[in-house]
Design an enzyme around this catalytic site. Structure first.
Site, PDB file in Angstrom:
ATOM      1  N   MET A   1       0.816  -1.204  -0.095  1.00 45.30           N
ATOM      2  CA  MET A   1       0.097   0.076   0.059  1.00 45.30           C
ATOM      3  C   MET A   1       0.938   1.069  -0.085  1.00 45.30           C
ATOM      4  SD  MET A   1      -3.253  -0.878   2.103  1.00 45.30           S
ATOM      5  CE  MET A   1      -2.929  -0.571   3.836  1.00 45.30           C
TER       6      MET A   1
ATOM      7  N   HIS B   1       9.003   1.143   2.949  1.00 46.45           N
ATOM      8  CA  HIS B   1      10.109   1.207   4.301  1.00 46.45           C
ATOM      9  C   HIS B   1      10.963  -0.081   3.746  1.00 46.45           C
ATOM     10  CE1 HIS B   1       8.014  -1.808   6.141  1.00 46.45           C
ATOM     11  NE2 HIS B   1       6.697  -0.800   6.500  1.00 46.45           N
ATOM     12  N   ALA B   2      12.265  -0.203   4.723  1.00 41.88           N
ATOM     13  CA  ALA B   2      13.037  -1.491   4.483  1.00 41.88           C
ATOM     14  C   ALA B   2      12.531  -2.618   4.524  1.00 41.88           C
ATOM     15  CB  ALA B   2      14.371  -1.258   5.593  1.00 41.88           C
ATOM     16  N   GLY B   3      11.414  -2.891   5.515  1.00 36.21           N
ATOM     17  CA  GLY B   3      10.808  -4.127   5.391  1.00 36.21           C
ATOM     18  C   GLY B   3      10.077  -4.529   4.187  1.00 36.21           C
ATOM     19  N   HIS B   4       9.405  -3.551   3.373  1.00 38.59           N
ATOM     20  CA  HIS B   4       8.965  -3.770   1.953  1.00 38.59           C
ATOM     21  C   HIS B   4      10.197  -4.143   1.090  1.00 38.59           C
ATOM     22  CE1 HIS B   4       5.677  -0.846   3.162  1.00 38.59           C
ATOM     23  NE2 HIS B   4       5.180  -1.705   2.910  1.00 38.59           N
TER      24      HIS B   4
ATOM     25  N   GLN C   1      -2.639 -11.979   8.662  1.00 30.94           N
ATOM     26  CA  GLN C   1      -3.044 -11.585   7.030  1.00 30.94           C
ATOM     27  C   GLN C   1      -2.380 -12.795   6.360  1.00 30.94           C
ATOM     28  OE1 GLN C   1      -2.728  -7.708   5.154  1.00 30.94           O
ATOM     29  NE2 GLN C   1      -0.832  -8.278   4.598  1.00 30.94           N
TER      30      GLN C   1
ATOM     31  N   VAL D   1      11.301  -7.128   9.812  1.00 31.84           N
ATOM     32  CA  VAL D   1      12.397  -6.195   9.811  1.00 31.84           C
ATOM     33  C   VAL D   1      12.130  -5.328  10.825  1.00 31.84           C
ATOM     34  CG1 VAL D   1      14.042  -4.604   8.553  1.00 31.84           C
ATOM     35  CG2 VAL D   1      12.615  -6.411   7.181  1.00 31.84           C
TER      36      VAL D   1
ATOM     37  N   LEU E   1       9.401  -2.778  11.780  1.00 28.26           N
ATOM     38  CA  LEU E   1       8.929  -1.495  10.680  1.00 28.26           C
ATOM     39  C   LEU E   1       7.698  -1.696  10.155  1.00 28.26           C
ATOM     40  CD1 LEU E   1      11.960  -1.298   8.419  1.00 28.26           C
ATOM     41  CD2 LEU E   1      11.555  -0.430  10.697  1.00 28.26           C
TER      42      LEU E   1
ATOM     43  N   ARG F   1       3.034   2.673   9.566  1.00 30.60           N
ATOM     44  CA  ARG F   1       2.177   3.584  10.721  1.00 30.60           C
ATOM     45  C   ARG F   1       3.005   4.088  11.810  1.00 30.60           C
ATOM     46  NH1 ARG F   1      -2.054   0.050   9.497  1.00 30.60           N
ATOM     47  NH2 ARG F   1      -3.852   0.864   8.386  1.00 30.60           N
TER      48      ARG F   1
HETATM   49  O1  PAF Z   1      -0.132  -5.950   3.865  1.00 31.72           O
HETATM   50  C1  PAF Z   1      -0.547  -4.592   3.119  1.00 31.72           C
HETATM   51  O2  PAF Z   1       0.075  -3.691   2.910  1.00 31.72           O
HETATM   52  C2  PAF Z   1      -1.978  -4.705   2.629  1.00 31.72           C
HETATM   53  O3  PAF Z   1      -2.847  -5.603   3.394  1.00 31.72           O
HETATM   54  C3  PAF Z   1      -1.923  -5.652   1.407  1.00 31.72           C
HETATM   55  C4  PAF Z   1      -1.477  -6.980   1.623  1.00 31.72           C
HETATM   56  C5  PAF Z   1      -1.026  -5.005   0.082  1.00 31.72           C
HETATM   57  C6  PAF Z   1      -3.387  -5.497   0.546  1.00 31.72           C
HETATM   58  O4  PAF Z   1      -4.007  -4.290   0.512  1.00 31.72           O
END
Ligand code: PAF
Length: 286
Positions: A34, A38-41, A157, A180, A188, A191
């Site tokens: 979304m 950050h470094a986690g992504h 999730q 991370v 991380l 939010r």
């Molecule tokens: O984890 C997230 O950033 C969101 O829940 C996702 C998986 C991209 C779905 O919108």
């Protein structure tokens, strides 16, 4: 691909590019985000690159997964910055659809994963996982990747998405990416940007507390006892606690006494910010 203006906006263009890679025999990964990268992504992206020839990252702030009093409007959005960070991390294609592409007028289908979604974050955030499951099902059908990666920070999730894919026979492999952390242990999260300097100092107590729960469990303390002690500690530190729970790591069923294999999960509020974290028991590489 480096610039936000290069992002692919339509399902048609996304599929066309993925088809080119497929025809060349390349394996494609999808890393859904979304934004607020950050470094986690970036660690999910690195993992995707190690497991596939091409990586698509998606950027879509999904209105469907936010409650009416949640932070959909305030959620940090800077597509140009995110696009640059993802490109620098090795993303081959950014898919950033408009809301009207994802949810055109008349859109009326929801995907609901039962059971796993009723408790923990599902209890605190009604309809949240329906929104996640719906958008993830759509992203997987739009992109049709070979593999997709989700962070373990959102542990519930991750399990919901695994169940969704299994139940709907979506032909994709799912990988979980390790959490991370900042040097002081705070996981991380996009939010974390909402935390005031004073709250930021308190925030790592969440991680310390679930580490204590995990250590207590490894020493044979009962799950109910360890989580009650943790709740007390978190409240004393100034958090409002949604839950501290010890669960079966695959089914999220509640565990009460001594445990061998479990997941410690917690969700708290600090001022206006909701933080979540989790840990495995036994600890593996903590
Ligand atoms: O984890 C997230 O950033 C969101 O829940 C996702 C998986 C991209 C779905 O919108």
């Amino acid at each position: 691909m480096t610039r936000a203006e290069d992002a692919v906006r339509t399902i048609r263009d996304l599929r066309a590019q993925v088809a080119v890679w497929r025809d060349a025999g390349e394996r494609v990964a999808l890393v859904p985000t979304m934004g607020a990268i950050h470094a986690g992504h970036l660690s999910l992206l690195a993992e995707a690159k190690a497991k596939a020839d091409r990586v698509v990252t998606s950027l879509f702030v999904n209105s469907l997964q936010f409650g009416p009093r949640e932070d959909f409007q305030a959620y940090p959005r800077d597509e140009a910055e995110d696009a640059a960070a993802l490109a620098a991390g090795g993303s081959d294609l950014l898919y950033a659809p408009e809301s009207s592409e994802m949810y055109p007028p008349g859109f009326s289908t929801k995907v609901r994963v039962g059971d796993l979604t009723e408790d923990l974050c599902g209890a605190a955030r009604p309809n949240h996982f329906d929104g996640v499951a719906t958008v993830v099902a759509k992203l997987l059908l739009q992109c049709a990747p070979d593999i997709t990666i989700f962070g373990e920070k959102d542990y519930q999730q991750l399990l919901v998405i695994k169940r969704l894919v299994r139940d709907l026979d979506i032909p994709v492999e799912i990988a979980g990416g390790a959490i991370v952390r900042e040097d002081d242990g705070l996981a991380l999260s996009s939010r974390n940007a909402y935390l005031s300097p004073a709250e930021r100092k308190i925030a790592p107590v969440l991680y310390q507390t679930i580490c204590n729960v995990a250590a207590d469990l490894e020493q044979g303390r009962g799950a109910d006892d360890a989580s009650a002690a943790a709740r007390f500690k978190l409240e004393a530190a100034g958090f409002r606690v949604d839950y501290v729970a010890v669960r079966n790591p695959d089914t999220l069923e509640a565990l009460h006494g001594p445990v061998k294999d479990a997941r410690v999960l917690a969700a708290v509020h600090l001022g206006k910010t909701r933080l979540i974290d989790n840990l495995p028991v036994p600890s593996q590489a903590r």
